[in-house]
Scaffold this active site. Structure first.
Site, PDB file in Angstrom:
ATOM      1  N   ARG A   1      -0.139  12.644   2.756  1.00 33.24           N
ATOM      2  CA  ARG A   1       0.790  12.225   3.370  1.00 33.24           C
ATOM      3  C   ARG A   1       1.796  13.301   2.939  1.00 33.24           C
ATOM      4  NH1 ARG A   1       1.501  10.335   8.069  1.00 33.24           N
ATOM      5  NH2 ARG A   1       3.790   9.419   7.574  1.00 33.24           N
TER       6      ARG A   1
ATOM      7  N   LYS B   1       1.095  -1.073  -0.479  1.00 29.88           N
ATOM      8  CA  LYS B   1      -0.664   0.200   0.315  1.00 29.88           C
ATOM      9  C   LYS B   1       0.953   1.403   0.067  1.00 29.88           C
ATOM     10  CE  LYS B   1      -3.837   1.659   2.265  1.00 29.88           C
ATOM     11  NZ  LYS B   1      -3.285   3.407   2.989  1.00 29.88           N
TER      12      LYS B   1
ATOM     13  N   ASP C   1      -7.104   3.758  -3.967  1.00 36.69           N
ATOM     14  CA  ASP C   1      -7.350   4.484  -2.493  1.00 36.69           C
ATOM     15  C   ASP C   1      -7.404   5.886  -2.166  1.00 36.69           C
ATOM     16  OD1 ASP C   1      -8.499   4.469  -0.043  1.00 36.69           O
ATOM     17  OD2 ASP C   1      -6.667   4.118   0.750  1.00 36.69           O
TER      18      ASP C   1
ATOM     19  N   SER D   1      -2.293   4.984  -3.904  1.00 35.82           N
ATOM     20  CA  SER D   1      -2.651   5.894  -2.956  1.00 35.82           C
ATOM     21  C   SER D   1      -1.427   6.428  -2.358  1.00 35.82           C
ATOM     22  CB  SER D   1      -2.983   4.627  -1.807  1.00 35.82           C
ATOM     23  OG  SER D   1      -3.058   5.513  -0.049  1.00 35.82           O
TER      24      SER D   1
ATOM     25  N   ARG E   1     -14.312   7.083   3.913  1.00 38.65           N
ATOM     26  CA  ARG E   1     -14.643   8.586   4.467  1.00 38.65           C
ATOM     27  C   ARG E   1     -16.491   7.773   3.838  1.00 38.65           C
ATOM     28  NH1 ARG E   1     -10.908  13.193   3.091  1.00 38.65           N
ATOM     29  NH2 ARG E   1      -9.069  11.921   4.490  1.00 38.65           N
TER      30      ARG E   1
ATOM     31  N   HIS F   1      -2.315   8.010   0.579  1.00 34.46           N
ATOM     32  CA  HIS F   1      -2.386   8.023   1.924  1.00 34.46           C
ATOM     33  C   HIS F   1      -3.283   9.168   2.820  1.00 34.46           C
ATOM     34  CE1 HIS F   1      -1.593   5.410   5.643  1.00 34.46           C
ATOM     35  NE2 HIS F   1      -2.734   5.690   6.060  1.00 34.46           N
TER      36      HIS F   1
END
Length: 297
Positions: A194, A167, A221, A189, A245, A191
């Site tokens: 970040r 990931k 993602d 992704s 979410r 994240h």
């Protein structure tokens, strides 16, 4: 400059919305959203994201999330959490992909890989984008993180008979290193921001697909909210779409039943979009159905 304009989440959402869908009606059929993954079959490519700490949302929220995914016949990604919570997730009968943090204490990583194998998870993997904070090495719940080397990744892959998923892939370079290390799946992704100004996953996805030549499943993602978003991701090369979410309000309200509802609603909208583009199933997406309007911003 408005700081929000630099936010990776804001940029990602804007990019997704900039992608337009070509409509195709001739030879359309009622589509099949069946997903074949790691030797198992699921009703939908819509999956839960690798969430954590859902007990703050609903009692035993991670277990409820897994149960909701099971009820929707969908894959459940799992983020960090205690081993007993992880066991309760798997005990629901859900097919769980366990994503482990890059703990500096590598014995903890090895222990969790062995537990995932013992419990019969669908797959296991590690999160490579959470090693650092702005202060240095990241620290979560009192545990320090460390970056993963390519050599170390290859050793982790060999540790288990389970498919190994990474990931946090957001470049061709990392995708190539992961593939060379024997990884059997990648989550594209950033994240949820970040770093500011990160490349939107759907922008880099076609390049990662080209680099990996379709040899491993690619999961997307970040900011996936609807069936239309899922359609765009799948058309551009994703195998599955991780939703986070949108699950939370319904999880808070209804627990597992709420999670099931959200996955099924997103799948229903995905299926409708497939009818409007003559896309019969997950193996016959045509990437040319998606047009990029970004130059019109």
């Amino acid at each position: 400059m408005d700081r929000r304009s630099l936010s990776s989440d804001h940029i990602t959402r804007a990019y997704i919305d900039s992608l337009l869908v070509e409509v195709r009606h001739l030879d359309a059929v009622l589509p099949d959203t069946t997903l074949n993954l790691y030797g198992k079959t699921f009703s939908t490519p819509v999956m839960t994201a690798a969430l954590s700490h859902m007990a703050n949302t609903y009692p035993d929220g991670m277990k409820e999330m897994a149960l909701g995914a099971k009820m929707a016949d969908a894959v459940c990604f799992s983020g960090m959490g205690p081993n007993d919570e992880f066991r309760r997730m798997v005990d629901t009968g859900a097919d769980v992909i366990k994503i482990i943090k890059p703990y500096a204490d590598r014995d903890s990583v090895h222990e969790k890989i062995r537990l995932a194998e013992e419990l019969g998870c669908l797959a296991v993997g590690i999160d490579i984008d959470h090693a650092f904070s702005r202060k240095g090495y990241d620290e979560i719940e009192g545990m320090e993180m460390r970056p993963v080397t390519t050599r170390e990744l290859a050793e982790l892959v060999k540790m288990t008979k389970l498919p190994f998923v990474i990931k946090g892939v957001l470049s061709r370079q990392d995708a190539r290193k992961c593939l060379d290390a024997g990884v059997q799946g990648m989550v594209v992704s950033h994240h949820n921001g970040r770093i500011d100004c990160a490349v939107p996953p759907l922008m880099i996805l076609p390049e990662i697909l080209q680099e990996t030549e379709g040899k491993v499943p690619l999961f997307v993602d970040c900011s996936m909210q609807s069936g239309l978003d899922a359609f765009k991701a799948l058309a551009l090369g994703a195998t599955g779409v991780c939703v986070g979410r949108p699950l939370m309000p319904r999880l808070k309200e209804k627990g597992a039943e709420g999670v099931r509802e959200v996955i099924e609603e997103i799948t229903k909208e995905l299926r409708y979009t497939m009818t409007q583009t003559a896309t019969p199933d997950l193996d016959h997406f045509d990437p040319t159905v998606v047009r990029n309007s970004i130059h019109h911003w």
